[in-house]
Design a protein around this motif. Sequence first.
Motif, short mmCIF file in Angstrom:
data_model
loop_
_atom_site.label_atom_id
_atom_site.label_comp_id
_atom_site.label_asym_id
_atom_site.label_seq_id
_atom_site.Cartn_x
_atom_site.Cartn_y
_atom_site.Cartn_z
N LEU A 93 0.86 -1.18 0.00
CA LEU A 93 0.00 0.00 0.00
C LEU A 93 0.90 1.23 0.00
N ARG A 94 0.86 2.01 -1.10
CA ARG A 94 1.68 3.22 -1.21
C ARG A 94 0.81 4.44 -0.96
N ILE A 95 1.26 5.29 -0.04
CA ILE A 95 0.48 6.45 0.39
C ILE A 95 1.32 7.71 0.19
N ALA A 96 0.74 8.72 -0.45
CA ALA A 96 1.35 10.04 -0.56
C ALA A 96 0.61 10.98 0.36
N ALA A 97 1.37 11.76 1.15
CA ALA A 97 0.73 12.63 2.14
C ALA A 97 1.51 13.92 2.28
N PRO A 98 0.84 15.01 2.69
CA PRO A 98 1.56 16.26 2.96
C PRO A 98 2.59 16.05 4.07
N SER A 99 3.67 16.81 4.00
CA SER A 99 4.76 16.63 4.96
C SER A 99 4.29 16.79 6.39
N LEU A 100 3.51 17.83 6.67
CA LEU A 100 3.11 18.09 8.04
C LEU A 100 2.25 16.97 8.60
N PHE A 101 1.29 16.49 7.82
CA PHE A 101 0.44 15.40 8.30
C PHE A 101 1.26 14.14 8.50
N GLY A 102 2.23 13.91 7.60
CA GLY A 102 3.10 12.76 7.78
C GLY A 102 3.88 12.84 9.08
N GLN A 103 4.43 14.00 9.38
CA GLN A 103 5.21 14.18 10.60
C GLN A 103 4.32 14.16 11.84
N LEU A 104 3.12 14.68 11.70
CA LEU A 104 2.24 14.84 12.85
C LEU A 104 1.59 13.54 13.28
N ALA A 105 1.10 12.76 12.33
CA ALA A 105 0.21 11.67 12.71
C ALA A 105 0.40 10.37 11.95
N LEU A 106 0.92 10.42 10.75
CA LEU A 106 0.80 9.26 9.88
C LEU A 106 1.63 8.07 10.35
N GLY A 107 2.78 8.30 10.97
CA GLY A 107 3.57 7.19 11.45
C GLY A 107 2.81 6.34 12.45
N THR A 108 2.16 6.99 13.40
CA THR A 108 1.36 6.26 14.39
C THR A 108 0.16 5.59 13.74
N LEU A 109 -0.48 6.29 12.82
CA LEU A 109 -1.68 5.73 12.18
C LEU A 109 -1.37 4.47 11.39
N VAL A 110 -0.32 4.49 10.58
CA VAL A 110 -0.04 3.31 9.77
C VAL A 110 0.43 2.15 10.64
N ALA A 111 1.08 2.46 11.76
CA ALA A 111 1.46 1.39 12.68
C ALA A 111 0.21 0.72 13.27
N ARG A 112 -0.79 1.53 13.63
CA ARG A 112 -2.04 0.96 14.13
C ARG A 112 -2.73 0.13 13.06
N PHE A 113 -2.71 0.64 11.83
CA PHE A 113 -3.36 -0.08 10.73
C PHE A 113 -2.69 -1.44 10.52
N ARG A 114 -1.36 -1.48 10.58
CA ARG A 114 -0.63 -2.73 10.40
C ARG A 114 -0.96 -3.74 11.49
N THR A 115 -1.28 -3.26 12.68
CA THR A 115 -1.68 -4.18 13.75
C THR A 115 -2.97 -4.89 13.38
N LEU A 116 -3.87 -4.16 12.73
CA LEU A 116 -5.14 -4.76 12.30
C LEU A 116 -4.99 -5.62 11.06
N TYR A 117 -4.08 -5.22 10.15
CA TYR A 117 -3.94 -5.90 8.87
C TYR A 117 -2.46 -6.21 8.63
N PRO A 118 -1.94 -7.24 9.27
CA PRO A 118 -0.50 -7.53 9.20
C PRO A 118 -0.02 -7.98 7.82
N ASP A 119 -0.94 -8.35 6.92
CA ASP A 119 -0.53 -8.78 5.58
C ASP A 119 -0.34 -7.61 4.62
N VAL A 120 -0.55 -6.39 5.10
CA VAL A 120 -0.38 -5.20 4.26
C VAL A 120 0.97 -4.56 4.59
#
Length: 293
Positions: A93-120
């Motif tokens: 899954l390839r995601i493009a995001a604004p720099s600020l949102f990436g720095q602010l929240a996206l690292g934590t969000l994608v880690a949570r998502f991977r916990t739910l969907y480990p095959d992604v």
Amino acid sequence: MDLNALDDFQLVAAHGGFGRASRASGRSKATLSRRVTELEEALGVRLVERGARSLQLTEAGQQLLARTEGPMYEVADAIAAVREGVATPRGNLRIAAPSLFGQLALGTLVARFRTLYPDVEIEVVADDRRVNLVEEQFDIAIRIDPDPDTALVGRCFARDRLVLAAPPLLAPPSGDLDEVVPVPAVVMPSYREGDIWTLRDRAPRLLPRPVLRLSSLLMVRDAIVAGAGVGLVPQSIIGGQLQRGELVSWGTRGGDVALWVLHTSRRLQSPKVRAFVEFLCDQYPDKAFLASV
């Protein structure tokens, strides 16, 4: 060659007749017979000898069955695997995001998502450049107030707004809308000399006197906290500082901005894209104001 006709031929051959194949599969004898006939016509050779009570494979039929029985099982297995994959989020899954949102929240969000969907497996590119999802092979783009684009669909998942933040020791100016009051300001490089800041429901208007020009909104925030001056920053990055009294708000500028998660099409949307869109929207119920997570 019609693979469905080939599958019906193998079904009839395995059961030794149209009647037994019909009872085993629930398909009509007429349909099975027609499919085998169509296969024979496509190949230009007789595959079965039809008797009153029995059916015999011709030499060509025996040869076709021997050469295709194994591969057809493999095809069936492959189709089943693909269908299972359609129901289960997996893959890259390839995601493009604004720099600020990436720095602010996206690292934590994608880690949570991977916990739910480990095959992604997830790749995030934090860049303020507007990417082309198809040409650059991105599955998802996160954009702020995106322009209408008939090639993309998506959902608004959160909001943000620009706040004029100030250190608490700096008193806000008073006056009416006809006045323009100069203030020391921390600005981005894009600030143009002479631009006036007008706040919603607040007066007077303000004329920034830049004391610092910084290329990152996070640096702007930190400089304001350190007492350098006032600055326009997203509410999402100063919530904690406002609560702790490290910053105060002099008001907001402009309307709220909307954050959207976009992808190329709703038709045959892949499970990984559908799952991430739903997950992201669930993190900000009712399009809540964006905050670090």
